[in-house]
Design a protein around this motif. Structure first.
Motif, PDB file in Angstrom:
ATOM      1  N   PRO A 102       0.804  -1.227   0.000  1.00  0.00           N
ATOM      2  CA  PRO A 102       0.000   0.000   0.000  1.00  0.00           C
ATOM      3  C   PRO A 102       0.834   1.273   0.000  1.00  0.00           C
ATOM      4  O   PRO A 102       0.457   2.253  -0.637  1.00  0.00           O
ATOM      5  N   GLU A 103       1.961   1.266   0.707  1.00  0.00           N
ATOM      6  CA  GLU A 103       2.816   2.457   0.718  1.00  0.00           C
ATOM      7  C   GLU A 103       3.385   2.734  -0.668  1.00  0.00           C
ATOM      8  O   GLU A 103       3.377   3.869  -1.145  1.00  0.00           O
ATOM      9  N   ALA A 104       3.894   1.679  -1.321  1.00  0.00           N
ATOM     10  CA  ALA A 104       4.478   1.841  -2.648  1.00  0.00           C
ATOM     11  C   ALA A 104       3.421   2.257  -3.670  1.00  0.00           C
ATOM     12  O   ALA A 104       3.672   3.107  -4.536  1.00  0.00           O
ATOM     13  N   ALA A 105       2.234   1.671  -3.568  1.00  0.00           N
ATOM     14  CA  ALA A 105       1.164   2.006  -4.503  1.00  0.00           C
ATOM     15  C   ALA A 105       0.734   3.459  -4.357  1.00  0.00           C
ATOM     16  O   ALA A 105       0.536   4.178  -5.349  1.00  0.00           O
ATOM     17  N   ALA A 106       0.594   3.912  -3.112  1.00  0.00           N
ATOM     18  CA  ALA A 106       0.203   5.306  -2.877  1.00  0.00           C
ATOM     19  C   ALA A 106       1.290   6.263  -3.368  1.00  0.00           C
ATOM     20  O   ALA A 106       0.983   7.305  -3.965  1.00  0.00           O
ATOM     21  N   ARG A 107       2.552   5.900  -3.132  1.00  0.00           N
ATOM     22  CA  ARG A 107       3.653   6.756  -3.571  1.00  0.00           C
ATOM     23  C   ARG A 107       3.676   6.862  -5.100  1.00  0.00           C
ATOM     24  O   ARG A 107       3.832   7.963  -5.655  1.00  0.00           O
ATOM     25  N   GLU A 108       3.505   5.734  -5.791  1.00  0.00           N
ATOM     26  CA  GLU A 108       3.522   5.748  -7.253  1.00  0.00           C
ATOM     27  C   GLU A 108       2.383   6.609  -7.795  1.00  0.00           C
ATOM     28  O   GLU A 108       2.581   7.427  -8.703  1.00  0.00           O
ATOM     29  N   ALA A 109       1.186   6.427  -7.228  1.00  0.00           N
ATOM     30  CA  ALA A 109       0.038   7.214  -7.685  1.00  0.00           C
ATOM     31  C   ALA A 109       0.256   8.700  -7.423  1.00  0.00           C
ATOM     32  O   ALA A 109      -0.089   9.552  -8.255  1.00  0.00           O
ATOM     33  N   ARG A 110       0.833   9.019  -6.271  1.00  0.00           N
ATOM     34  CA  ARG A 110       1.070  10.414  -5.900  1.00  0.00           C
ATOM     35  C   ARG A 110       2.046  11.080  -6.868  1.00  0.00           C
ATOM     36  O   ARG A 110       1.789  12.195  -7.348  1.00  0.00           O
ATOM     37  N   TYR A 111       3.156  10.410  -7.159  1.00  0.00           N
ATOM     38  CA  TYR A 111       4.138  11.032  -8.040  1.00  0.00           C
ATOM     39  C   TYR A 111       3.619  11.144  -9.475  1.00  0.00           C
ATOM     40  O   TYR A 111       3.938  12.120 -10.184  1.00  0.00           O
ATOM     41  N   GLU A 112       2.828  10.198  -9.921  1.00  0.00           N
ATOM     42  CA  GLU A 112       2.220  10.322 -11.248  1.00  0.00           C
ATOM     43  C   GLU A 112       1.348  11.569 -11.317  1.00  0.00           C
ATOM     44  O   GLU A 112       1.361  12.314 -12.299  1.00  0.00           O
ATOM     45  N   ALA A 113       0.577  11.789 -10.250  1.00  0.00           N
ATOM     46  CA  ALA A 113      -0.300  12.965 -10.218  1.00  0.00           C
ATOM     47  C   ALA A 113       0.522  14.250 -10.202  1.00  0.00           C
ATOM     48  O   ALA A 113       0.190  15.230 -10.898  1.00  0.00           O
ATOM     49  N   LEU A 114       1.599  14.280  -9.420  1.00  0.00           N
ATOM     50  CA  LEU A 114       2.432  15.473  -9.348  1.00  0.00           C
ATOM     51  C   LEU A 114       3.058  15.797 -10.699  1.00  0.00           C
ATOM     52  O   LEU A 114       3.113  16.964 -11.112  1.00  0.00           O
ATOM     53  N   VAL A 115       3.529  14.769 -11.392  1.00  0.00           N
ATOM     54  CA  VAL A 115       4.132  14.984 -12.710  1.00  0.00           C
ATOM     55  C   VAL A 115       3.090  15.515 -13.691  1.00  0.00           C
ATOM     56  O   VAL A 115       3.365  16.424 -14.484  1.00  0.00           O
ATOM     57  N   ALA A 116       1.872  14.963 -13.623  1.00  0.00           N
ATOM     58  CA  ALA A 116       0.824  15.415 -14.543  1.00  0.00           C
ATOM     59  C   ALA A 116       0.481  16.889 -14.310  1.00  0.00           C
ATOM     60  O   ALA A 116       0.356  17.676 -15.262  1.00  0.00           O
ATOM     61  N   VAL A 117       0.331  17.277 -13.055  1.00  0.00           N
ATOM     62  CA  VAL A 117       0.021  18.680 -12.747  1.00  0.00           C
ATOM     63  C   VAL A 117       1.183  19.584 -13.155  1.00  0.00           C
ATOM     64  O   VAL A 117       0.983  20.664 -13.729  1.00  0.00           O
ATOM     65  N   ALA A 118       2.403  19.153 -12.868  1.00  0.00           N
ATOM     66  CA  ALA A 118       3.574  19.944 -13.248  1.00  0.00           C
ATOM     67  C   ALA A 118       3.628  20.141 -14.757  1.00  0.00           C
ATOM     68  O   ALA A 118       3.958  21.235 -15.236  1.00  0.00           O
ATOM     69  N   GLY A 119       3.280  19.113 -15.502  1.00  0.00           N
ATOM     70  CA  GLY A 119       3.274  19.228 -16.955  1.00  0.00           C
ATOM     71  C   GLY A 119       2.239  20.217 -17.454  1.00  0.00           C
ATOM     72  O   GLY A 119       2.515  21.010 -18.366  1.00  0.00           O
ATOM     73  N   ARG A 120       1.059  20.193 -16.843  1.00  0.00           N
ATOM     74  CA  ARG A 120       0.002  21.111 -17.278  1.00  0.00           C
ATOM     75  C   ARG A 120       0.391  22.565 -17.063  1.00  0.00           C
ATOM     76  O   ARG A 120       0.033  23.443 -17.849  1.00  0.00           O
TER      77      ARG A 120
END
Length: 330
Positions: A102-120
Protein backbone atom coordinates in the motif's frame (compact mmCIF):
# COMPACT_ATOMS: atom_id res chain seq x y z
CA UNK A 1 10.35 44.71 14.79
CA UNK A 2 9.15 41.14 15.33
CA UNK A 3 11.90 38.57 15.72
CA UNK A 4 11.69 35.77 13.16
CA UNK A 5 11.49 32.37 14.83
CA UNK A 6 14.70 30.38 14.09
CA UNK A 7 12.84 27.35 12.64
CA UNK A 8 10.96 29.62 10.22
CA UNK A 9 14.22 31.27 9.21
CA UNK A 10 15.96 27.92 8.72
CA UNK A 11 13.21 26.62 6.44
CA UNK A 12 13.06 29.82 4.40
CA UNK A 13 16.82 29.70 3.95
CA UNK A 14 16.63 26.08 2.79
CA UNK A 15 13.94 26.97 0.24
CA UNK A 16 15.92 29.98 -0.99
CA UNK A 17 18.96 27.77 -1.50
CA UNK A 18 16.90 25.22 -3.47
CA UNK A 19 15.27 27.79 -5.74
CA UNK A 20 18.31 29.98 -6.43
CA UNK A 21 19.56 29.31 -9.93
CA UNK A 22 16.61 27.08 -10.87
CA UNK A 23 16.24 26.97 -14.66
CA UNK A 24 13.12 28.10 -16.49
CA UNK A 25 10.55 30.71 -15.61
CA UNK A 26 7.63 28.41 -14.76
CA UNK A 27 6.13 28.14 -11.29
CA UNK A 28 7.42 25.87 -8.59
CA UNK A 29 4.75 23.61 -7.12
CA UNK A 30 4.79 22.45 -3.50
CA UNK A 31 3.40 18.97 -2.88
CA UNK A 32 1.46 19.53 0.33
CA UNK A 33 -0.51 16.97 2.31
CA UNK A 34 -1.35 19.45 5.05
CA UNK A 35 1.07 17.78 7.47
CA UNK A 36 3.62 19.83 9.38
CA UNK A 37 6.55 19.16 7.05
CA UNK A 38 4.85 20.06 3.77
CA UNK A 39 2.81 22.86 5.34
CA UNK A 40 5.95 24.53 6.69
CA UNK A 41 7.57 24.08 3.26
CA UNK A 42 4.55 25.62 1.49
CA UNK A 43 4.49 28.61 3.86
CA UNK A 44 8.21 29.20 3.31
CA UNK A 45 7.87 28.88 -0.46
CA UNK A 46 4.96 31.33 -0.50
CA UNK A 47 7.29 33.83 1.22
CA UNK A 48 10.56 33.12 -0.61
CA UNK A 49 9.58 32.42 -4.22
CA UNK A 50 7.99 35.81 -5.04
CA UNK A 51 11.07 37.53 -3.61
CA UNK A 52 13.14 35.59 -6.12
CA UNK A 53 10.78 36.54 -8.95
CA UNK A 54 9.41 33.01 -9.12
CA UNK A 55 5.68 32.13 -9.11
CA UNK A 56 4.76 29.38 -6.67
CA UNK A 57 1.76 27.09 -6.45
CA UNK A 58 0.61 24.02 -4.56
CA UNK A 59 -0.69 20.54 -5.29
CA UNK A 60 -2.39 18.36 -2.72
CA UNK A 61 -3.04 14.71 -3.55
CA UNK A 62 -6.09 12.98 -2.12
CA UNK A 63 -5.48 9.23 -1.99
CA UNK A 64 -9.02 8.58 -0.81
CA UNK A 65 -7.74 6.15 1.81
CA UNK A 66 -9.22 7.85 4.87
CA UNK A 67 -12.56 9.26 5.83
CA UNK A 68 -12.57 13.01 5.41
CA UNK A 69 -9.68 13.08 2.95
CA UNK A 70 -11.61 15.22 0.46
CA UNK A 71 -12.39 17.78 3.16
CA UNK A 72 -8.74 17.84 4.22
CA UNK A 73 -7.68 18.46 0.61
CA UNK A 74 -10.22 21.29 0.29
CA UNK A 75 -8.85 22.93 3.44
CA UNK A 76 -5.30 22.81 2.09
CA UNK A 77 -6.44 24.33 -1.21
CA UNK A 78 -8.28 27.14 0.60
CA UNK A 79 -5.28 27.91 2.81
CA UNK A 80 -2.94 27.95 -0.19
CA UNK A 81 -5.14 30.42 -2.02
CA UNK A 82 -5.28 32.64 1.07
CA UNK A 83 -1.48 32.87 1.28
CA UNK A 84 -1.17 33.76 -2.40
CA UNK A 85 -0.02 30.47 -3.89
CA UNK A 86 -1.13 29.95 -7.48
CA UNK A 87 -1.85 27.70 -9.29
CA UNK A 88 -3.44 25.50 -6.63
CA UNK A 89 -4.87 22.06 -7.35
CA UNK A 90 -6.31 19.11 -5.51
CA UNK A 91 -5.96 15.79 -7.33
CA UNK A 92 -7.75 12.55 -6.43
CA UNK A 93 -5.85 9.31 -7.15
CA UNK A 94 -6.68 5.62 -6.84
CA UNK A 95 -3.75 3.60 -5.44
CA UNK A 96 -5.77 0.36 -5.29
CA UNK A 97 -4.80 -2.30 -7.79
CA UNK A 98 -1.25 -1.12 -8.29
CA UNK A 99 1.67 -3.51 -7.74
CA UNK A 100 3.57 -3.55 -4.46
CA UNK A 101 2.38 -2.81 -0.95
CA UNK A 102 0.00 0.00 0.00
CA UNK A 103 2.82 2.46 0.72
CA UNK A 104 4.48 1.84 -2.65
CA UNK A 105 1.16 2.01 -4.50
CA UNK A 106 0.20 5.31 -2.88
CA UNK A 107 3.65 6.76 -3.57
CA UNK A 108 3.52 5.75 -7.25
CA UNK A 109 0.04 7.21 -7.68
CA UNK A 110 1.07 10.41 -5.90
CA UNK A 111 4.14 11.03 -8.04
CA UNK A 112 2.22 10.32 -11.25
CA UNK A 113 -0.30 12.97 -10.22
CA UNK A 114 2.43 15.47 -9.35
CA UNK A 115 4.13 14.98 -12.71
CA UNK A 116 0.82 15.41 -14.54
CA UNK A 117 0.02 18.68 -12.75
CA UNK A 118 3.57 19.94 -13.25
CA UNK A 119 3.27 19.23 -16.95
CA UNK A 120 0.00 21.11 -17.28
CA UNK A 121 1.47 24.21 -15.65
CA UNK A 122 4.95 23.87 -17.18
CA UNK A 123 6.35 23.93 -13.68
CA UNK A 124 10.06 24.52 -13.19
CA UNK A 125 10.11 22.04 -10.28
CA UNK A 126 8.03 20.19 -7.71
CA UNK A 127 9.05 20.58 -4.05
CA UNK A 128 8.41 17.96 -1.38
CA UNK A 129 8.70 18.27 2.38
CA UNK A 130 10.96 15.33 3.22
CA UNK A 131 13.09 16.14 6.26
CA UNK A 132 16.30 14.90 7.84
CA UNK A 133 14.17 12.53 9.95
CA UNK A 134 12.58 11.06 6.80
CA UNK A 135 16.07 10.57 5.40
CA UNK A 136 17.21 8.72 8.53
CA UNK A 137 14.15 6.45 8.34
CA UNK A 138 14.83 5.77 4.67
CA UNK A 139 18.43 4.75 5.37
CA UNK A 140 17.38 2.38 8.16
CA UNK A 141 14.68 0.77 6.03
CA UNK A 142 17.15 0.34 3.16
CA UNK A 143 19.69 -1.22 5.52
CA UNK A 144 17.07 -3.64 6.84
CA UNK A 145 16.14 -4.91 3.40
CA UNK A 146 19.75 -5.18 2.20
CA UNK A 147 19.27 -2.55 -0.47
CA UNK A 148 22.99 -1.85 -1.01
CA UNK A 149 24.63 1.52 -1.72
CA UNK A 150 21.81 2.89 -3.85
CA UNK A 151 19.35 2.35 -1.02
CA UNK A 152 21.74 3.65 1.63
CA UNK A 153 22.17 6.81 -0.44
CA UNK A 154 18.65 7.66 0.65
CA UNK A 155 16.65 10.37 -1.05
CA UNK A 156 18.56 12.83 -3.25
CA UNK A 157 17.90 16.52 -2.77
CA UNK A 158 17.21 16.72 -6.51
CA UNK A 159 16.21 14.22 -9.16
CA UNK A 160 14.37 14.17 -12.46
CA UNK A 161 10.91 12.64 -12.45
CA UNK A 162 9.61 12.16 -16.01
CA UNK A 163 11.51 15.28 -17.00
CA UNK A 164 10.31 17.34 -14.01
CA UNK A 165 12.90 18.36 -11.39
CA UNK A 166 11.86 17.05 -7.98
CA UNK A 167 13.44 19.08 -5.17
CA UNK A 168 13.66 18.18 -1.47
CA UNK A 169 14.82 21.42 0.19
CA UNK A 170 14.33 20.22 3.79
CA UNK A 171 16.67 17.22 3.96
CA UNK A 172 18.88 19.12 6.43
CA UNK A 173 15.86 20.37 8.43
CA UNK A 174 14.47 18.35 11.33
CA UNK A 175 10.88 17.31 11.89
CA UNK A 176 11.03 19.19 15.17
CA UNK A 177 11.84 22.37 13.24
CA UNK A 178 8.91 21.99 10.85
CA UNK A 179 6.49 21.51 13.76
CA UNK A 180 8.00 24.51 15.55
CA UNK A 181 7.73 26.62 12.38
CA UNK A 182 4.04 25.76 12.03
CA UNK A 183 3.46 26.73 15.66
CA UNK A 184 5.32 30.03 15.20
CA UNK A 185 3.26 30.85 12.11
CA UNK A 186 -0.03 29.85 13.70
CA UNK A 187 -0.57 26.96 11.27
CA UNK A 188 -2.49 23.86 12.31
CA UNK A 189 -1.06 20.83 10.50
CA UNK A 190 -3.03 17.71 9.73
CA UNK A 191 -1.96 14.58 11.61
CA UNK A 192 -1.89 11.67 9.17
CA UNK A 193 -3.02 8.53 11.06
CA UNK A 194 -0.86 6.40 8.75
CA UNK A 195 2.20 7.99 10.34
CA UNK A 196 1.43 6.22 13.61
CA UNK A 197 -0.17 3.06 12.20
CA UNK A 198 2.04 0.08 13.15
CA UNK A 199 0.87 -1.73 10.03
CA UNK A 200 3.38 0.40 8.10
CA UNK A 201 7.10 -0.31 8.41
CA UNK A 202 8.04 3.37 8.29
CA UNK A 203 5.62 4.15 11.11
CA UNK A 204 7.21 1.43 13.26
CA UNK A 205 10.69 2.80 12.53
CA UNK A 206 9.48 6.30 13.44
CA UNK A 207 7.73 5.29 16.65
CA UNK A 208 10.05 2.56 17.95
CA UNK A 209 13.36 2.12 16.16
CA UNK A 210 14.63 5.70 15.88
CA UNK A 211 13.70 6.62 19.47
CA UNK A 212 15.50 3.49 20.68
CA UNK A 213 18.60 4.44 18.67
CA UNK A 214 18.53 7.97 20.06
CA UNK A 215 18.25 6.63 23.61
CA UNK A 216 21.13 4.22 23.06
CA UNK A 217 23.45 6.36 20.93
CA UNK A 218 22.38 9.94 21.50
CA UNK A 219 20.57 12.48 19.31
CA UNK A 220 23.48 12.68 16.89
CA UNK A 221 22.46 9.35 15.40
CA UNK A 222 19.92 11.07 13.14
CA UNK A 223 22.53 13.43 11.74
CA UNK A 224 24.87 10.46 11.35
CA UNK A 225 22.34 8.50 9.29
CA UNK A 226 21.60 11.51 7.09
CA UNK A 227 25.33 12.17 6.64
CA UNK A 228 25.84 8.53 5.67
CA UNK A 229 23.24 8.99 2.95
CA UNK A 230 25.05 12.06 1.58
CA UNK A 231 28.44 10.33 1.56
CA UNK A 232 27.14 7.14 -0.04
CA UNK A 233 25.20 9.19 -2.61
CA UNK A 234 28.42 10.94 -3.67
CA UNK A 235 30.22 7.60 -4.11
CA UNK A 236 27.23 6.10 -5.91
CA UNK A 237 27.15 9.01 -8.37
CA UNK A 238 30.76 8.28 -9.36
CA UNK A 239 30.04 4.57 -9.80
CA UNK A 240 26.97 5.38 -11.87
CA UNK A 241 29.04 7.56 -14.19
CA UNK A 242 31.55 4.74 -14.60
CA UNK A 243 28.70 2.32 -15.29
CA UNK A 244 27.20 4.60 -17.95
CA UNK A 245 30.53 4.63 -19.81
CA UNK A 246 30.98 0.88 -19.36
CA UNK A 247 27.50 0.14 -20.70
CA UNK A 248 28.23 2.17 -23.82
CA UNK A 249 31.53 0.31 -24.31
CA UNK A 250 29.92 -3.11 -23.78
CA UNK A 251 27.27 -2.70 -26.47
CA UNK A 252 27.91 -5.18 -29.29
CA UNK A 253 27.52 -3.87 -32.85
CA UNK A 254 25.21 -6.81 -33.61
CA UNK A 255 23.05 -6.19 -30.53
CA UNK A 256 23.22 -7.14 -26.88
CA UNK A 257 26.22 -6.79 -24.64
CA UNK A 258 29.70 -8.23 -25.22
CA UNK A 259 30.57 -10.75 -22.51
CA UNK A 260 34.36 -10.09 -22.56
CA UNK A 261 33.74 -6.39 -21.95
CA UNK A 262 31.43 -7.21 -19.04
CA UNK A 263 33.78 -9.79 -17.54
CA UNK A 264 36.61 -7.25 -17.40
CA UNK A 265 34.60 -4.84 -15.24
CA UNK A 266 34.87 -4.48 -11.48
CA UNK A 267 31.88 -6.23 -9.86
CA UNK A 268 30.43 -2.98 -8.49
CA UNK A 269 30.42 -1.46 -11.98
CA UNK A 270 29.27 -4.62 -13.73
CA UNK A 271 26.26 -4.95 -11.46
CA UNK A 272 25.20 -1.40 -12.25
CA UNK A 273 25.66 -1.99 -15.99
CA UNK A 274 23.47 -5.09 -15.89
CA UNK A 275 20.85 -3.36 -13.76
CA UNK A 276 20.69 -0.41 -16.19
CA UNK A 277 20.51 -2.72 -19.20
CA UNK A 278 17.70 -4.75 -17.64
CA UNK A 279 15.72 -1.52 -17.18
CA UNK A 280 16.37 -0.67 -20.83
CA UNK A 281 14.90 -4.02 -21.83
CA UNK A 282 11.70 -3.11 -20.00
CA UNK A 283 12.05 -4.79 -16.62
CA UNK A 284 10.04 -2.71 -14.10
CA UNK A 285 12.56 -0.92 -11.84
CA UNK A 286 10.48 -1.49 -8.71
CA UNK A 287 10.44 -5.25 -9.26
CA UNK A 288 14.07 -5.58 -10.37
CA UNK A 289 16.01 -7.02 -7.45
CA UNK A 290 19.51 -8.18 -6.55
CA UNK A 291 18.68 -11.78 -7.46
CA UNK A 292 17.74 -10.78 -11.02
CA UNK A 293 21.01 -8.91 -11.49
CA UNK A 294 22.89 -11.84 -9.92
CA UNK A 295 21.32 -14.18 -12.49
CA UNK A 296 22.53 -11.92 -15.30
CA UNK A 297 25.98 -11.73 -13.74
CA UNK A 298 26.13 -15.52 -13.59
CA UNK A 299 25.77 -15.59 -17.37
CA UNK A 300 28.98 -13.54 -17.50
CA UNK A 301 31.26 -14.87 -14.77
CA UNK A 302 29.77 -18.28 -13.89
CA UNK A 303 28.92 -19.55 -17.34
CA UNK A 304 28.42 -23.29 -17.66
CA UNK A 305 25.85 -23.45 -20.44
CA UNK A 306 22.85 -22.59 -18.28
CA UNK A 307 19.56 -21.39 -19.67
CA UNK A 308 18.05 -17.97 -19.71
CA UNK A 309 17.97 -15.54 -16.82
CA UNK A 310 14.40 -14.42 -16.16
CA UNK A 311 13.62 -10.78 -15.42
CA UNK A 312 10.45 -9.11 -14.11
CA UNK A 313 7.92 -8.37 -16.80
CA UNK A 314 8.48 -11.70 -18.54
CA UNK A 315 11.80 -10.75 -20.12
CA UNK A 316 14.55 -13.33 -20.65
CA UNK A 317 18.26 -12.91 -21.29
CA UNK A 318 20.39 -15.58 -23.01
CA UNK A 319 24.10 -15.94 -23.58
CA UNK A 320 24.93 -16.71 -27.22
CA UNK A 321 28.26 -16.45 -29.07
CA UNK A 322 29.89 -14.26 -26.45
CA UNK A 323 26.95 -11.91 -26.09
CA UNK A 324 24.07 -11.35 -23.69
CA UNK A 325 20.92 -11.15 -25.76
CA UNK A 326 17.34 -10.35 -24.87
CA UNK A 327 14.81 -12.99 -25.88
CA UNK A 328 11.17 -12.20 -26.55
CA UNK A 329 9.06 -11.98 -23.37
CA UNK A 330 7.31 -15.18 -22.49
Amino acid sequence: MAVLAPPVAAIRLAVRHALTGLAGDGPVLVACSGGADSLALAAATAFVAPRLGRPAGLVTVDHGLQEGSAERAAEVVAWAADVGLTPVESVRVEPAGRPGGPEAAAREARYEALVAVAGRHRAAAVLTGHTRDDQAETVLLALARGAGPRGLAGMPDRRELAGVPLLRPLLAVTREQTHAACAALGLKPWQDPHNVDPAYARARVRAEVLPALVRALGPGVLDGLARTARLVAADTAVLDDLADAALAAARHPDGGLAVPELAALAPAVRGRVLHAWARELGAPPGALSHRHVAALEALVVQWHGQGAAHLPGGFRVLRRAGRLLAADPG
